[in-house]
Design an enzyme around this catalytic site. Structure first.
Site, mmCIF file in Angstrom:
data_model
loop_
_atom_site.group_PDB
_atom_site.id
_atom_site.type_symbol
_atom_site.label_atom_id
_atom_site.label_comp_id
_atom_site.label_asym_id
_atom_site.label_seq_id
_atom_site.Cartn_x
_atom_site.Cartn_y
_atom_site.Cartn_z
ATOM 1 N N GLU A 187 26.252 30.463 4.114
ATOM 2 C CA GLU A 187 24.903 30.861 4.516
ATOM 3 C C GLU A 187 23.986 31.223 3.349
ATOM 4 O OE1 GLU A 187 23.464 30.911 7.564
ATOM 5 O OE2 GLU A 187 25.229 29.923 8.391
ATOM 6 N N SER A 239 45.841 53.889 63.718
ATOM 7 C CA SER A 239 46.997 54.788 63.717
ATOM 8 C C SER A 239 47.273 55.452 62.378
ATOM 9 C CB SER A 239 48.241 54.011 64.142
ATOM 10 O OG SER A 239 48.047 53.454 65.423
#
Lengths: 241, 755
Positions: B171, B449
């Site tokens: 870069e 239940s």
């Protein structure tokens, strides 16, 4: 001629001032104080008691988890005789209440190929050792760490280490006892009593430990202003021994 | 001549002042942002760390799965953090170390030996003893702000070899020589662009790139370019190359993960390789640096061929620049891209649990603190168990797929550790990876239940009136409710079962006897028991509540059953253990809290009845797939027309609640037993829990009773079985049976109700 010098000079002075900012290490993230403010606000989390020294440790209880050398010479080291059965050696009576064949329930895992530690807590059982003597390995190491943290005033760290031990050995009453002690030192007498009670449910057949747990309950009740309950707990401590 | 020159000088000076003023302004901008908080970092959420100690229940394959998820490299020798070598049942690994709430776990070389399903040996690699060690916790997500920029900040000393050299070579070759802008690079760029007739190459230095990303917008103009250059120079004036490089490494954009932007090499390394940056090898470094040019174009998951080509080009440049040798490049080019399947830390992996964590955090923190301060959140989430639960759900639904309507069934599931009160697993949908309606927390459904244990617990708390062998009448009845309506409950099989033992009413989930018992106790008393179990919703005291007309979420059911599983001690369920600041300082703890709500004896009897549910009652299908030595307790639940299929049950160390049903509340082909229980069983088969083993409370005695009559008996007698009773409520012991055992009374024969 002089007039225009003034802004130019000013500019250069300002520039110079900027340039002279010292270079140096730059904090990667500057945590704003707001989070810490939150901590203060959420003080229900024992945050406020962090800085307090471990106040009024139960010196009289005599219950000290066997931590070699941890407490120096001052720490009374006491062991609790365990019953022949493993920790919490209750038998689950779940033989089917019918004429169906009785299924015995060994404590360990089922199939024969598995070498199961007979205790579910992950503490390896080794032969006929009493439960206290088995307090080695991870639990002992973590209780030692917790003791050191408590000694240096880091009650939150101690509680956190003890909860780590409790995850490894959830049914070891000595871990619950120490957790109760630290909660008491943190000023949470109600939780101290609850943890001591939980410890009692796993301390069957260990009278010395039971007595210490009852004494801790007595202290916790006193802190909560329940002197009658405290006296009752003290009575139970005497009976246990 | 003179006035003209004077004016020119004055004007020039004014221009200079303006420029100086602008420079002063820019300088302030540069310094303000660079010296203060450079980035806001979202809070990171971690799973529980895997603990290692001798005697721990852990299979080698589960362990390796966790190591894979943490990005451990399988190598022949574990000679660096994040490496593991496997030789049969012996593993050697080099842990990475981690800062936890209570202490720092060191990075160390550890030997682990497995035997069967247990850890049989643990020591340091040099042979010295090691009592307990922790792996670093898996990152399972984050709390992102609106703009969703995410990063894992790294320091320059944490970067792997070759990263800086590669970045500079690719870069900005002049980086260590220029003063922010590089005339040489600009000249080259101008030349290249001029000859090409378009912009093909930028002359930007790393400093300029950083300035652009950090301070400026993406607009392309000469003014912006000039500003960028000025700022780059100013930045270089104040800060050294190391600072600028470190900032660049943390700022650079390297990928997009859905809504989340992946910034910086630290996060990119985790995102693409599931490894900390410091462990990356040459070829991985080359790939990441190559991606800087076009993170989307070179995305190695989407465009692997392009990415590979780019990586190899980077390696060639490194040889050309003398950074690496040709042999190194050739070897590196042989390696595959090595990216993990998907971002293992993608925040979409476990949405239901993250949802729970976020809700808890939002009660305690401001949104900005969560999205900006880089907090580290430690949770009790167990990825191994979660994956087992997910596959149990998928497998069961596949097996049930033959039934018409199952394709419309949705699911919610909660798994906790009853001994610690920690939530370990959460499933909010039958497609657990998709965020959306979190049924585990938000589906409020009639529990059927599942309520019955509360009725029986209320009864068993009165040992002078009720024992497990008290007799109940399972007969049809009708009562007029407060609202004037007549209530006539029915059994699921529409039959009456005559006189039954109390425990049988629960084990077989008989509606008639259970409702009758509840009415005897009083509906408000049952609701009070429910409240003590941990249910906070307020329900009207209608008789229909006794059969579960009230609605709860799976999470609330888990809290209720937690109290039964944990010896009568209620605990608020927790998903978060502790919170650290970005710097690793302790911030907050969510401590384990318990409160005794029930006598241990009553809970012991209830657990006994719930174990019988599994042995001989509605849950008995579990033992077709699980060994009979595994004691389990639980309860099925089915609402009217099978709109809800529930199962809640527990072993010693695992409590699981499963709900199946339709979002539109339509009927399903599943009861609690045929639906949710199947998922629950499948999960337990995979999770291999410890058998339930509640210590016998002091006030409970085991008594011998005759199985047919319920009268006191003696172990020497035929048909004698042991039953637990609260001391004093047990039947009078029977006489020992000799050779001439007394024949059972005729009355007992006549009753014969057991069948």
């Amino acid at each position: 001629m002089i007039k225009w010098l003034i802004p130019a000079l000013t500019a250069s002075v300002v520039l110079g001032g900027c340039a002279s900012v010292p270079r140096g290490s730059i904090p990667v993230v500057d945590s704003s104080s707001s989070v810490y403010g939150q901590q203060q606000a959420g003080a229900g989390d024992y945050g406020t008691s962090t800085a307090q020294p471990p106040q009024s440790q139960p010196q009289d209880s005599g219950v000290v988890v066997m931590v070699p050398g941890a407490g120096g010479s001052s720490a009374p080291i006491q062991t609790f005789p365990a019953p022949g059965s493993p920790i919490g050696g209750g038998v689950v009576g779940s033989e089917p209440f019918s004429t169906a064949p009785v299924i015995s329930e060994p404590a360990g895992g089922g199939s024969s190929s598995v070498p199961p530690p007979s205790m579910p807590s992950g503490i390896p059982s080794s032969g006929g050792l009493a439960a206290d003597e088995q307090l080695d390995g991870p639990v002992l190491a973590l209780l030692t760490t917790a003791q050191q943290q408590q000694g240096s005033g880091d009650l939150n760290g101690a509680a956190s280490s003890l909860e780590r031990a409790q995850r490894i050995a959830p049914r070891e009453p000595q871990v619950l006892y120490r957790l109760a002690e630290v909660r008491l030192a943190q000023g949470d007498a109600a939780q101290a009593e609850q943890f001591a009670r939980r410890g009692l449910s796993y301390a069957s057949g260990r009278p010395a430990l039971q007595a210490s747990l009852w004494n801790l309950i007595a202290q916790a009740r006193e802190r909560q202003g329940d002197s009658a309950g405290a006296a009752q707990a003290r009575e139970r401590a005497k009976v246990s021994l | 001549m003179r006035p003209w020159l004077g004016w020119a000088i004055k004007l020039g000076l004014v221009g200079l002042v303006v420029l100086a003023g602008f420079a002063v302004y820019l300088d302030a901008v540069v310094q303000e942002k660079f010296s203060g908080k450079r980035w806001t970092v979202p809070a990171k959420v971690y799973a529980r760390p895997l603990e290692l100690f001798v005697g721990q229940k852990l299979t080698k394959s589960d362990f390796l799965q966790e190591l894979d998820a943490l990005g451990y490299r399988r190598e022949s020798a574990a000679d660096g953090p994040g490496a593991v070598s496997v030789a049969g049942n012996n593993l050697e690994l080099h842990t990475r170390g981690f800062q936890f709430y209570e202490s720092r776990e060191p990075s160390q070389r550890v030997r682990v030996r497995f035997s069967g399903d247990y850890v049989a040996g643990l020591s340091q690699a040099n042979g010295s003893s090691l009592a307990v060690a922790r792996l670093e916790p898996m990152l399972i997500g984050g709390l992102y702000p609106a703009h969703q920029e995410d990063r894992l900040l790294i320091k320059l000393e944490q970067v792997p070899p070759y990263l800086v050299e590669t970045l500079v070579a690719i870069e900005d070759r002049e980086f260590f020589n220029h003063f922010g802008v590089s005339p040489k690079s600009i000249a080259r760029a101008v030349w290249v662009n001029a000859t090409a007739g378009q912009v093909v190459q930028g002359g930007s230095t790393l400093t300029q790139q950083l300035v652009k990303n950090f301070y400026l917008t993406n607009e392309r103009s000469l003014i912006r370019k000039a500003t960028e250059a000025m700022m780059a120079v100013l930045l270089e004036l104040h800060y050294d190359k190391q600072d600028i490089l470190e900032a660049y490494l943390n700022e650079v954009f390297l990928g997009q993960d859905g809504q989340r932007a992946v910034h910086g090499f630290g996060l990119a390394s985790q995102y693409f390789f599931s490894q900390p940056l410091s462990e990356l090898k040459l070829e991985q470094v080359a790939l990441l640096v190559g991606m800087v040019k076009g993170p989307t174009y070179y995305n190695p998951r989407r465009n692997p061929e392009r990415a590979l080509e780019r990586r190899n080009l980077v390696l060639d440049v490194l040889v050309e620049q003398g950074v690496i040798t040709l042999e190194q490049a050739v070897a590196a080019k042989q390696k595959p891209l090595g990216v993990t399947q998907r971002g293992s830390m993608a925040d979409s992996s476990f949405p239901a649990f993250l949802d729970l964590v976020k809700r808890q955090l939002r009660e305690d923190y401001r949104e900005e603190d969560l999205t900006e301060e880089g907090l580290r959140i430690f949770t009790s989430f167990d990825p191994i168990l979660q994956l087992k639960a997910e596959s149990a759900l998928a497998d069961s639904l596949k097996r049930l797929a033959g039934r018409k309507g199952v394709e419309l069934v949705e699911a919610g599931m909660v798994v906790t550790n009853p001994e610690t009160g920690e939530v370990q697993v959460l499933i909010g949908s039958r497609q657990p990876r998709y965020a959306g309606f979190n049924r585990a927390l938000d589906a409020v459904r009639p529990i059927g239940s599942l309520i019955k244990p509360a009725i029986y617990l209320a009864a068993l708390e009165r040992p002078s009136q009720y024992t497990l062998t008290s007799l109940l009448e399972d007969q049809p009845f009708s009562i007029k409710g407060q609202d004037g309506q007549v209530w006539s409950p029915q059994n699921y099989d529409r039959k009456a079962h005559g006189t039954v033992y109390l425990y049988q009413g629960l084990a077989n989930s008989y509606n008639l006897s259970s409702a009758k018992l509840g009415l005897e106790l009083g509906v408000p008393n049952v609701l009070k028991t429910l409240e003590r179990l941990g249910v906070t919703r307020k329900w009207p005291a209608y008789p229909s509540m006794l059969l579960g007309a009230g609605a709860l979420t799976p999470m609330e059911v888990a809290d209720m059953y937690q109290t039964m599983a944990n010896g009568g001690f209620n605990t608020p369920l927790r998903g978060i253990r502790s919170v650290l600041t970005a710097e690793g300082e302790p911030l907050k703890r969510y401590p384990y809290q318990i409160q005794q709500r029930f006598d241990a004896g009553a809970i012991y009897l209830l657990q006994n009845a719930m174990q019988r549910t599994m042995r001989e009652g509605t849950g008995r299908s579990v033992y077709s797939r699980l060994p009979s030595s595994l004691a389990l307790a639980g309860k099925t639940g089915t609402s009217n027309d099978s709109r809800d299929s529930w199962f809640a049950g527990f072993s010693q160390d695992l409590l699981a609640v499963v709900w199946l049903g339709r979002d539109d509340n339509g009927p399903t082909p599943l009861t609690g037993a045929t639906g949710a229980l199947q998922v629950w069983t499948d999960f337990m088969v995979k999770a291999d829990p410890l058998p339930l083993d509640m210590p016998l409370p002091d006030n409970v005695v085991q008594a011998w009773v005759n199985a047919t009559s319920g009268q006191g008996s003696d172990p020497s007698c035929p048909n004698a079985v042991q039953m637990p009773y609260i001391r004093g409520s047990e039947p009078v012991p029977g006489q020992a049976c000799g050779i001439q055992a007394p024949v059972d009374s005729v009355m007992d024969w006549v009753r014969g109700w057991l069948d």
